[in-house]
Enzyme design. Sequence first.
Site, PDB file in Angstrom:
ATOM      1  N   LYS A 165      -7.312  -1.872 -17.136  1.00 41.65           N
ATOM      2  CA  LYS A 165      -7.989  -3.430 -16.950  1.00 41.65           C
ATOM      3  C   LYS A 165      -8.691  -3.290 -15.647  1.00 41.65           C
ATOM      4  O   LYS A 165      -9.944  -3.873 -15.599  1.00 41.65           O
ATOM      5  CB  LYS A 165      -7.090  -4.657 -16.833  1.00 41.65           C
ATOM      6  CG  LYS A 165      -6.147  -4.571 -17.943  1.00 41.65           C
ATOM      7  CD  LYS A 165      -5.193  -5.805 -17.976  1.00 41.65           C
ATOM      8  CE  LYS A 165      -4.206  -5.600 -17.081  1.00 41.65           C
ATOM      9  NZ  LYS A 165      -3.174  -4.676 -17.245  1.00 41.65           N
ATOM     10  N   GLU A 191      -1.927  -9.131  -5.639  1.00 35.98           N
ATOM     11  CA  GLU A 191      -2.146  -7.566  -5.546  1.00 35.98           C
ATOM     12  C   GLU A 191      -1.322  -6.840  -4.731  1.00 35.98           C
ATOM     13  O   GLU A 191      -1.040  -7.550  -3.483  1.00 35.98           O
ATOM     14  CB  GLU A 191      -3.558  -7.391  -5.047  1.00 35.98           C
ATOM     15  CG  GLU A 191      -4.771  -7.835  -6.123  1.00 35.98           C
ATOM     16  CD  GLU A 191      -4.950  -6.764  -7.444  1.00 35.98           C
ATOM     17  OE1 GLU A 191      -5.464  -5.797  -6.918  1.00 35.98           O
ATOM     18  OE2 GLU A 191      -4.439  -6.929  -8.353  1.00 35.98           O
ATOM     19  N   ARG A 192      -1.071  -5.647  -5.084  1.00 33.60           N
ATOM     20  CA  ARG A 192      -0.646  -4.876  -4.198  1.00 33.60           C
ATOM     21  C   ARG A 192      -1.441  -4.095  -3.100  1.00 33.60           C
ATOM     22  O   ARG A 192      -2.594  -4.239  -3.290  1.00 33.60           O
ATOM     23  CB  ARG A 192       0.206  -3.394  -4.770  1.00 33.60           C
ATOM     24  CG  ARG A 192       1.160  -3.797  -6.070  1.00 33.60           C
ATOM     25  CD  ARG A 192       1.436  -2.434  -6.659  1.00 33.60           C
ATOM     26  NE  ARG A 192       2.524  -2.713  -7.684  1.00 33.60           N
ATOM     27  CZ  ARG A 192       2.005  -3.381  -8.854  1.00 33.60           C
ATOM     28  NH1 ARG A 192       0.536  -3.342  -9.332  1.00 33.60           N
ATOM     29  NH2 ARG A 192       2.840  -3.407 -10.172  1.00 33.60           N
TER      30      ARG A 192
END
Length: 464
Positions: A165, A191-192
């Site tokens: 993705k 998000e990391r």
Amino acid sequence: MAEHAERVPAIPPIGVITEVQGPVVVIRCSPLPPLGRALYCRLAGSRCVLEVHQHLDCDRVRAIALQDTAGLSRGLRVYDQGGPLKVPVGKACLGRVLNLFGDPLDGQPPMVAEQWRALHGEPSLLASGGQGGQMLESGIKVIDLLCPFVRGGKTGLFGGAGVGKTVLVMEFMRAIAQIHRGVSVFAGVGERIREAHELWHELEDSGMRNRALMLFGQMDESPGVRFRVALTGITYAEYLRDELATEVLFVVDNVFRFVQAGSEISSLLGRMPATVGYQPTLSSEVAELEERIFSTPKGAITSVQAVYVPADDMSDPAVSTILSHLDSSVILSRQQASRGIYPAVDPLLSSSRMLDRHLLGDRHYRVAEGVREHLARYKELEDIISMLGIEELSPSDRRIVLRARRIQKYLTQPLWVTAPHTGIAGQSVALVDTIRDCDALLCGRYDEWDESRCYMRGALEEAS
């Protein structure tokens, strides 16, 4: 956040904190601030921003802290910002990495604000809409042919973990910058920090950084931050659409984490869970986000949204709710990835409202339907082939299967984003070339070719 304290004039407090439970703050105040109002508490050298989410009674509200609650205590005074949360906007935002409040995360000086815009913008008038009904080319063969993007529309990338993705999202950002000379706004929801760091360097290495703005609400931050950072992204996208009058690609990675943040907030506020444990306000929260993505005659906001599919279950309530708002859906399949088909798009499950004879023209529609028919027939015969072999098929079925395999290989494509890792130069293929090649494959002009000659290539003329 010290710089924000200087922007707000000295005003009397509207109330005091009576409870602090994690990110939830109960405030006794009079008069009651409306829902969505931004409040703040002054701490030593900084402040903590709160957003009103619930009225408890005639003099108490529940608010969600948008920052760390360390230092908050009972009796601490609360001040009103006089409206919803606002962010600084300006053309200098391109090339920057910002947080929910518009503060820099890239180590550079704070952005000079040309104006301030509220996260909760006024709904656009339907009569002011524009830019609809046109196709937006991405240069990716399988998407342009079978599930084309709608200019000014919304596209979802559905798939489980590790099916590509984020790679496709970055490829679309490159296409907007290189093919359409537009700009991108990337909103990283939950998000990391590792993913954000990698994305920053990928944009830097590809020369696209100055055509993109990145906003992050990181995984370790308050659910209020993860819930609102997508609205910050839309606010910046609206500004760029209005001021630059250009193509704006608004990317959200990942919408499912936006839903999860809303579910966390709903539980913290004491609401009873609904279907499969999701919040009862799921539909209205997704609609609030999706309906802000709007195009005008000046410019178009085209949205690409990565959607994590839990347990690869497309019937999940969150996935179904998001799907109902989209113009195009690109389904990424783990089975395709296991076969080495990249991008791992499932051509039979993916769809677009643009795939219409009156919108695309007779030739594009005819070739797309022919490709789907060949691939569908190949899928039906796969079990027979695995048990008895392709020699047991009738001559017509054998011909369809061999052509379908070439088409399947042809719809693979080396991407620019993955070129440093694979060593294969990226390819961007024009729609007219894709239609011409697929028409030739369907007609049997390449029947003498080995399948491997169609794999990971651009246009077939270049491959020959």
